[in-house]
Scaffold this motif. Structure first.
Motif, short mmCIF file in Angstrom:
data_model
loop_
_atom_site.label_atom_id
_atom_site.label_comp_id
_atom_site.label_asym_id
_atom_site.label_seq_id
_atom_site.Cartn_x
_atom_site.Cartn_y
_atom_site.Cartn_z
N LEU A 49 0.82 -1.21 0.00
CA LEU A 49 0.00 0.00 0.00
C LEU A 49 0.86 1.26 0.00
N ARG A 50 1.93 1.27 0.81
CA ARG A 50 2.79 2.45 0.85
C ARG A 50 3.41 2.72 -0.52
N GLU A 51 3.91 1.68 -1.16
CA GLU A 51 4.50 1.85 -2.49
C GLU A 51 3.46 2.29 -3.52
N THR A 52 2.23 1.76 -3.38
CA THR A 52 1.16 2.14 -4.31
C THR A 52 0.79 3.61 -4.15
N LEU A 53 0.70 4.09 -2.91
CA LEU A 53 0.41 5.50 -2.68
C LEU A 53 1.53 6.38 -3.22
N ASP A 54 2.77 5.92 -3.06
CA ASP A 54 3.89 6.66 -3.64
C ASP A 54 3.75 6.77 -5.16
N MET A 55 3.29 5.68 -5.78
CA MET A 55 3.13 5.69 -7.24
C MET A 55 2.03 6.66 -7.66
N VAL A 56 0.92 6.71 -6.92
CA VAL A 56 -0.16 7.64 -7.25
C VAL A 56 0.34 9.08 -7.13
N ASP A 57 1.09 9.37 -6.07
CA ASP A 57 1.68 10.69 -5.90
C ASP A 57 2.62 11.02 -7.05
N TRP A 58 3.45 10.05 -7.44
CA TRP A 58 4.41 10.23 -8.55
C TRP A 58 3.67 10.45 -9.87
N MET A 59 2.56 9.74 -10.09
CA MET A 59 1.78 9.95 -11.31
C MET A 59 1.33 11.40 -11.43
N GLY A 60 0.77 11.94 -10.35
CA GLY A 60 0.31 13.32 -10.39
C GLY A 60 1.43 14.30 -10.67
N LYS A 61 2.60 14.05 -10.10
CA LYS A 61 3.73 14.95 -10.26
C LYS A 61 4.34 14.88 -11.66
N ASN A 62 4.06 13.82 -12.39
CA ASN A 62 4.68 13.63 -13.70
C ASN A 62 3.70 13.61 -14.86
N GLY A 63 2.50 14.11 -14.62
CA GLY A 63 1.56 14.30 -15.73
C GLY A 63 0.82 13.07 -16.18
N TYR A 64 0.87 11.97 -15.41
CA TYR A 64 0.12 10.76 -15.77
C TYR A 64 -1.27 10.86 -15.15
N ASN A 65 -2.30 10.74 -15.97
CA ASN A 65 -3.64 11.13 -15.54
C ASN A 65 -4.68 10.01 -15.68
N PHE A 66 -4.24 8.77 -15.84
CA PHE A 66 -5.17 7.68 -16.14
C PHE A 66 -4.63 6.41 -15.49
N LEU A 67 -5.43 5.78 -14.63
CA LEU A 67 -5.02 4.53 -13.98
C LEU A 67 -5.92 3.40 -14.43
N LEU A 68 -5.33 2.41 -15.07
CA LEU A 68 -6.03 1.17 -15.40
C LEU A 68 -5.75 0.19 -14.27
N THR A 69 -6.80 -0.25 -13.59
CA THR A 69 -6.64 -1.13 -12.44
C THR A 69 -7.62 -2.28 -12.53
N SER A 70 -7.69 -3.09 -11.49
CA SER A 70 -8.58 -4.25 -11.48
C SER A 70 -9.25 -4.37 -10.12
N ILE A 71 -10.52 -4.70 -10.13
CA ILE A 71 -11.20 -4.92 -8.86
C ILE A 71 -10.57 -6.09 -8.10
N HIS A 72 -10.09 -7.11 -8.85
CA HIS A 72 -9.43 -8.23 -8.18
C HIS A 72 -8.71 -9.08 -9.22
N ARG A 73 -7.45 -8.78 -9.44
CA ARG A 73 -6.63 -9.60 -10.32
C ARG A 73 -5.70 -10.41 -9.43
N GLU A 74 -5.93 -11.70 -9.38
CA GLU A 74 -5.14 -12.55 -8.50
C GLU A 74 -3.73 -12.73 -9.02
N ASP A 75 -2.82 -12.96 -8.10
CA ASP A 75 -1.42 -13.16 -8.45
C ASP A 75 -1.21 -14.58 -8.97
#
Length: 568
Positions: free
Chosen positions: A134-160
């Motif tokens: 979760l900490r790394e994911t939040l860092d990535m969201v923060d980094w996206m905003g700072k670098n002009g990335y404006n679209f997140l493709l995610t999954s409700i539940h993609r198993e490993d």
């Protein structure tokens, strides 16, 4: 004491939350940067008097005023970060501890910038986003905003499927924490990514309705849906519609098949437009409950590449995978009047596609932005896999961001700019050029991006002396790089020294990878052959804050899933 007066002048329809967040981020940065004694400098965030393309922005900065203008709130946010970047901040890597703010400025520079992206959506698909990361994911969201990335493709539940988390995307675990962070940055959410099993669970439904599933070799199997079965399509569509109905924050909803193969072989499913027609029916169901949501069709495999004769419905988009030829172009034509075409990029941040050793690949970044813009695509979605391997990917995304705003940018100029930010000196630009063109020569067998259809991956009776000649050239280039590094003095600042160390470690990995893994030769490829490379990355993994691939993941990818001994 420094002083400034923040004036926010948004239009009524603007997203107040995004504008307020932008003002807070800019205030925080300016408090640390403005020269001491600054007299109540006006800082104005306002709507642009003339339309700007997408979420573009204009920055004017001088001793009397700072002004950022945009046509939407997200443009104000991206303009705020760009201003801080121009004042010396670095947001190259995710996580605040890896970012930097310069010493207080002696004077404000004069700036007059107009920055307009050529593609509306600059997206990422982040892998290994779970409660544990979760900490790394939040860092990535923060980094996206700072670098002009404006679209997140995610999954409700993609198993490993790696047994260590690297391929998991579990919005259902962490979405309640991620959603507000995405919203205040104006990041568009695409709920997607091979989540068919969540909405159409095979374990539950196959026992009751085997006819809803794929026919393989004359037997119904709990794999893909039988997309020509109208009952199956109706149930799948109803469940997707029910899911989206009360979630206004979802802008795109992916109607993807399962990953891999297992497609139905029944007579009706042999029609190459069967999956498309099923998706079109599901889009109709979505429109009944959420006319504003876009149903995302995945052009992913031969079973789904065929383009319809008619244009897509208004509430459908097409996500096109691994195709840059006529197929990609024609999908753009079919989707242009609807939700648009998006390109799914595997070569910028995907360690899986690159068999555990992602290239530093600015030429690719330049190519896809120019190609997709020329074709009329609405956006690019880039696979970032896994987010814990951030060094190579972040450098690639630095180039990709620059090309989004200027597809004609001069590569050598960008190399010099990156060298200053990464290593503190322009001389390192020549080293980067040697890495990109010598150690990673895309014209060579060992340098080709994986899965090019015109090369057979595994060859018998291969020309081994030619391979050795290429390896010899790569080693000579590595020696030249080492000589140049010895001639360039080490900077005093610790972060520059650390970045240089990471470059040297990456080159060690590249050397070992070419020698032990990337041969594709049936006479030479054996599982034990990769052990020196795995030993090296195991050693690098012990370094503090190591940004490279883990040994466990690389071993799974190379010696397990990569199947290096299987004959074609």
């Amino acid at each position: 004491m420094t002083a400034f007066r923040m004036e926010v002048r948004p239009e009524p329809q603007w997203e107040q939350e995004v504008t307020a967040f932008a003002a807070g981020e800019l205030s925080h940065g300016l408090e640390r940067l403005l020269p001491l004694g600054t007299e109540a400098l006006p800082v104005i965030l306002e709507a642009s008097p003339e339309p700007l393309r997408f979420d573009g922005f204009r920055i004017r900065c001088g001793k009397d005023e700072i002004c950022i203008q945009a046509s939407c709130a997200r443009g104000i946010l991206h303009g705020s970060y760009e201003l801080l970047r121009r004042l010396g901040c670095s947001f190259l890597f995710p996580g605040e501890k890896r970012q930097s703010v310069p010493s207080r400025l002696s004077a404000l520079p004069e700036l007059n910038l107009l920055c307009q992206p050529w593609l509306e959506f600059r997206g990422l698909c982040l892998y290994n986003t779970t409660r544990e990361t979760l900490r790394e994911t939040l860092d990535m969201v923060d980094w996206m905003g700072k670098n002009g990335y404006n679209f997140l493709l995610t999954s409700i539940h993609r198993e490993d499927d790696t047994e260590q988390g690297d391929h998991a995307i579990l919005w259902d675990e962490i979405g309640d924490v991620l959603l507000p962070e995405l919203q205040k940055r104006g990041i568009v959410i695409d709920m997607s990514e091979h989540s068919t099993d969540f909405f159409f669970p095979r374990e539950e439904l196959f026992r009751q309705h085997p006819e809803w599933f794929a026919l393989e070799n004359g037997v119904r199997c709990p794999s893909q849906i039988c997309y020509s079965n109208p009952e199956a399509v109706e149930v799948f569509g109803d469940r997707l519609a029910a899911f989206a109905a009360d979630k206004p924050w979802i802008r795109f909803l992916g109607i993807w098949p399962l990953d891999g193969g297992g497609y139905c072989q029944c007579e009706a499913c042999k029609d190459p437009l069967t999956i498309y027609r099923a998706n079109r029916r599901i889009a109709e169901k979505l429109a009944a409950v959420r006319p504003d949501v876009i149903a995302e069709y995945l052009a992913y495999r031969p079973q789904s590449y065929t383009r319809p004769d008619e244009d897509l419905p208004k509430n459908m988009s097409a996500l096109v995978c691994s195709v840059r030829d006529q197929v990609a172009y024609e999908w753009a034509l079919r989707a242009k009047g609807a939700g648009g075409a998006f390109y799914f990029d595997y070569n910028t941040g995907d360690h899986y596609r690159w068999r555990s050793n992602l290239w530093l690949n600015p030429a690719w970044c330049r190519e896809i932005v120019n190609a997709m813009t020329a074709y009329g695509y609405r956006g690019i979605v880039s696979l970032y896999l896994p987010i814990t391997c951030w060094w190579q990917a972040s450098i690639n995304y630095w180039y990709l961001r620059r090309y989004y705003y200027d597809p004609t940018a001069d590569p050598e100029t960008l190399n010099r700019e990156l060298s200053l930010e990464l290593f503190g000196c322009e001389e390192m630009a020549e080293v980067l050029t040697l890495v990109y063109e010598g150690v990673q020569d895309p014209s060579l067998w060992n340098g080709l991006p994986r899965k090019h259809e015109w090369y057979q991956e595994h060859l018998a009776n291969r020309n081994i002396p030619l391979d050795e000649a290429h390896l010899k050239r790569i080693r000579e280039c590595l020696e030249e790089i080492k000589a140049r590094l010895r001639a360039i003095p080490l900077p005093e600042e610790p972060r520059f020294r650390q970045h240089r160390k990471l470059l040297e470690q990456y080159l060690e990995m590249q050397d070992s990878f070419c020698e032990t893994v990337d041969q594709y030769c049936l006479e030479r490829d054996t599982p034990d052959r990769v052990e020196p490379y795995l030993a090296l990355i195991r050693e690098l993994e012990q370094e503090p804050d190591s940004p490279f691939i883990s040994e466990k993941y690389a071993r799974w990818r190379i010696a397990g899933r990569d199947n290096i001994l299987i004959k074609p």
